[in-house]
Design an enzyme around this catalytic site. Structure first.
Site, PDB file in Angstrom:
ATOM      1  CE  LYS A   1     -10.253   4.303   7.893  1.00 16.91           C
ATOM      2  NZ  LYS A   1     -10.362   4.565   6.427  1.00 16.91           N
TER       3      LYS A   1
ATOM      4  CE1 TYR B   1      -5.324   6.408   5.929  1.00 16.24           C
ATOM      5  CE2 TYR B   1      -6.041   8.008   7.555  1.00 16.24           C
ATOM      6  CZ  TYR B   1      -6.207   6.800   6.901  1.00 16.24           C
ATOM      7  OH  TYR B   1      -7.262   5.976   7.229  1.00 16.24           O
TER       8      TYR B   1
ATOM      9  CG  PHE C   1      -8.441  11.129  -1.114  1.00 15.97           C
ATOM     10  CD1 PHE C   1      -7.934  10.622   0.084  1.00 15.97           C
ATOM     11  CD2 PHE C   1      -8.000  10.568  -2.309  1.00 15.97           C
ATOM     12  CE1 PHE C   1      -7.019   9.584   0.104  1.00 15.97           C
ATOM     13  CE2 PHE C   1      -7.080   9.525  -2.299  1.00 15.97           C
ATOM     14  CZ  PHE C   1      -6.588   9.043  -1.090  1.00 15.97           C
TER      15      PHE C   1
ATOM     16  NE  ARG D   1      -5.672  -4.016   2.682  1.00 14.68           N
ATOM     17  CZ  ARG D   1      -5.678  -2.720   2.380  1.00 14.68           C
ATOM     18  NH1 ARG D   1      -5.638  -1.811   3.368  1.00 14.68           N
ATOM     19  NH2 ARG D   1      -5.732  -2.302   1.143  1.00 14.68           N
TER      20      ARG D   1
ATOM     21  CB  THR E   1     -10.647   1.406  -0.619  1.00 14.46           C
ATOM     22  OG1 THR E   1      -9.413   0.704  -0.475  1.00 14.46           O
ATOM     23  CG2 THR E   1     -10.512   2.796  -0.025  1.00 14.46           C
TER      24      THR E   1
ATOM     25  NE  ARG F   1     -12.628  -0.243   4.418  1.00 11.93           N
ATOM     26  CZ  ARG F   1     -11.373  -0.192   4.005  1.00 11.93           C
ATOM     27  NH1 ARG F   1     -10.969  -0.927   2.975  1.00 11.93           N
ATOM     28  NH2 ARG F   1     -10.504   0.592   4.615  1.00 11.93           N
TER      29      ARG F   1
ATOM     30  CG  HIS G   1      -6.150   1.706   8.652  1.00 11.69           C
ATOM     31  ND1 HIS G   1      -5.679   2.084   7.412  1.00 11.69           N
ATOM     32  CD2 HIS G   1      -5.084   1.175   9.315  1.00 11.69           C
ATOM     33  CE1 HIS G   1      -4.378   1.813   7.347  1.00 11.69           C
ATOM     34  NE2 HIS G   1      -3.997   1.258   8.487  1.00 11.69           N
TER      35      HIS G   1
HETATM   36  P1  IDP Z   1      -7.384   1.387   2.313  1.00  8.68           P
HETATM   37  O1  IDP Z   1      -7.923   2.060   3.564  1.00  8.68           O
HETATM   38  O2  IDP Z   1      -8.347   0.397   1.775  1.00  8.68           O
HETATM   39  O3  IDP Z   1      -5.995   0.835   2.497  1.00  8.68           O
HETATM   40  P2  IDP Z   1      -6.160   3.570   0.811  1.00  8.68           P
HETATM   41  O4  IDP Z   1      -6.073   3.633  -0.676  1.00  8.68           O
HETATM   42  O5  IDP Z   1      -4.885   3.284   1.568  1.00  8.68           O
HETATM   43  O6  IDP Z   1      -7.306   2.533   1.190  1.00  8.68           O
HETATM   44  O7  IDP Z   1      -6.745   4.956   1.302  1.00  8.68           O
HETATM   45  C1  IDP Z   1      -6.731   5.311   2.661  1.00  8.68           C
HETATM   46  C2  IDP Z   1      -8.054   5.905   3.046  1.00  8.68           C
HETATM   47  O8  IDP Z   1      -8.229   7.137   2.354  1.00  8.68           O
HETATM   48  C3  IDP Z   1      -9.271   5.059   2.651  1.00  8.68           C
HETATM   49  O9  IDP Z   1      -9.599   4.072   3.617  1.00  8.68           O
HETATM   50  C4  IDP Z   1     -10.351   6.102   2.543  1.00  8.68           C
HETATM   51  O10 IDP Z   1     -10.886   6.413   3.844  1.00  8.68           O
HETATM   52  C5  IDP Z   1      -9.596   7.307   2.027  1.00  8.68           C
HETATM   53  N1  IDP Z   1      -9.705   7.398   0.572  1.00  8.68           N
HETATM   54  C6  IDP Z   1      -9.035   6.695  -0.350  1.00  8.68           C
HETATM   55  N2  IDP Z   1      -9.377   7.034  -1.597  1.00  8.68           N
HETATM   56  C7  IDP Z   1     -10.305   8.004  -1.444  1.00  8.68           C
HETATM   57  C8  IDP Z   1     -11.069   8.785  -2.387  1.00  8.68           C
HETATM   58  O11 IDP Z   1     -10.950   8.648  -3.603  1.00  8.68           O
HETATM   59  N3  IDP Z   1     -11.931   9.687  -1.845  1.00  8.68           N
HETATM   60  C9  IDP Z   1     -12.073   9.870  -0.514  1.00  8.68           C
HETATM   61  N4  IDP Z   1     -11.387   9.149   0.398  1.00  8.68           N
HETATM   62  C10 IDP Z   1     -10.514   8.246  -0.071  1.00  8.68           C
HETATM   63 MG    MG Z   2      -4.201   1.798   2.822  1.00 10.00          MG
END
Ligand code: IDP
Ligand code: MG
Length: 153
Positions: A12, A52, A60, A88, A94, A105, A118
């Protein structure tokens, strides 16, 4: 050789800005996964919304959209045994402040909105996401001799 799968990885904007491209690619290579596609790309509004799509209505999303379009990302097609799950696992949870020690991370991040990497979350999303970033001829099915020492037959 054991069955292999592919996953879409993004380094990212925070990873690119912080000079972590090489470090993170090294971790992927050292795990034994194989890079079959690689490019630097500036995500635009349309791609951000497609990538997304599951999150466009989340509170968010505006921040996520601003972040992911703020600087280039490195897109990788990564192949290996259980590539989706393994990536993963090494990416970590996350929220970097809650990610397991030793994960990417946890090693490099603190904020959920700037979490470095990601990785596709299933075989289905991997196929969809790989198609967003790579044309078929940009993914190269090359023979890696070291696989004889990484993947059991
Ligand atoms: P992941 O990247 O671990 O699969 P997802 O739930 O698919 O997580 O969310 C996608 C991306 O959105 C996350 O990597 C993060 O950058 C962002 N994100 C998810 N939840 C939040 C939040 O509560 N606040 C801010 N950003 C978030
Ligand atoms: Mg995801």
């Amino acid at each position: 050789m054991a069955a292999q799968s592919r996953t879409l990885i993004l380094l990212k904007p925070d990873a690119v800005q912080r000079g972590l491209i090489g470090t993170i690619i090294s971790l992927i290579e050292q795990r034994g996964l194989k890079i079959v596609g690689l490019k630097l790309i500036q995500i635009d509004d349309a791609l951000a919304r497609r990538h997304y799509a599951a999150h466009v209505d989340k509170p968010f999303f505006p921040g996520l959209h601003k972040f992911i379009t703020s600087s280039p990302v490195v897109a990788l097609a990564v192949q290996g045994v259980n590539a989706v799950e393994v990536m993963r696992q090494i990416a970590g949870a996350t929220d970097p402040s809650k990610a397991a020690p030793g994960t990417i991370r946890a090693n490099f991040g603190l904020s959920i909105g700037m979490n470095i990497i990601h990785g596709s979350d299933s075989a289905e999303s991997a196929a969809q996401e790989l198609a967003l970033y790579f044309r078929p001829n940009e993914i190269i099915d090359w023979q890696r001799d070291a696989d004889a020492w990484i993947i059991e037959t």
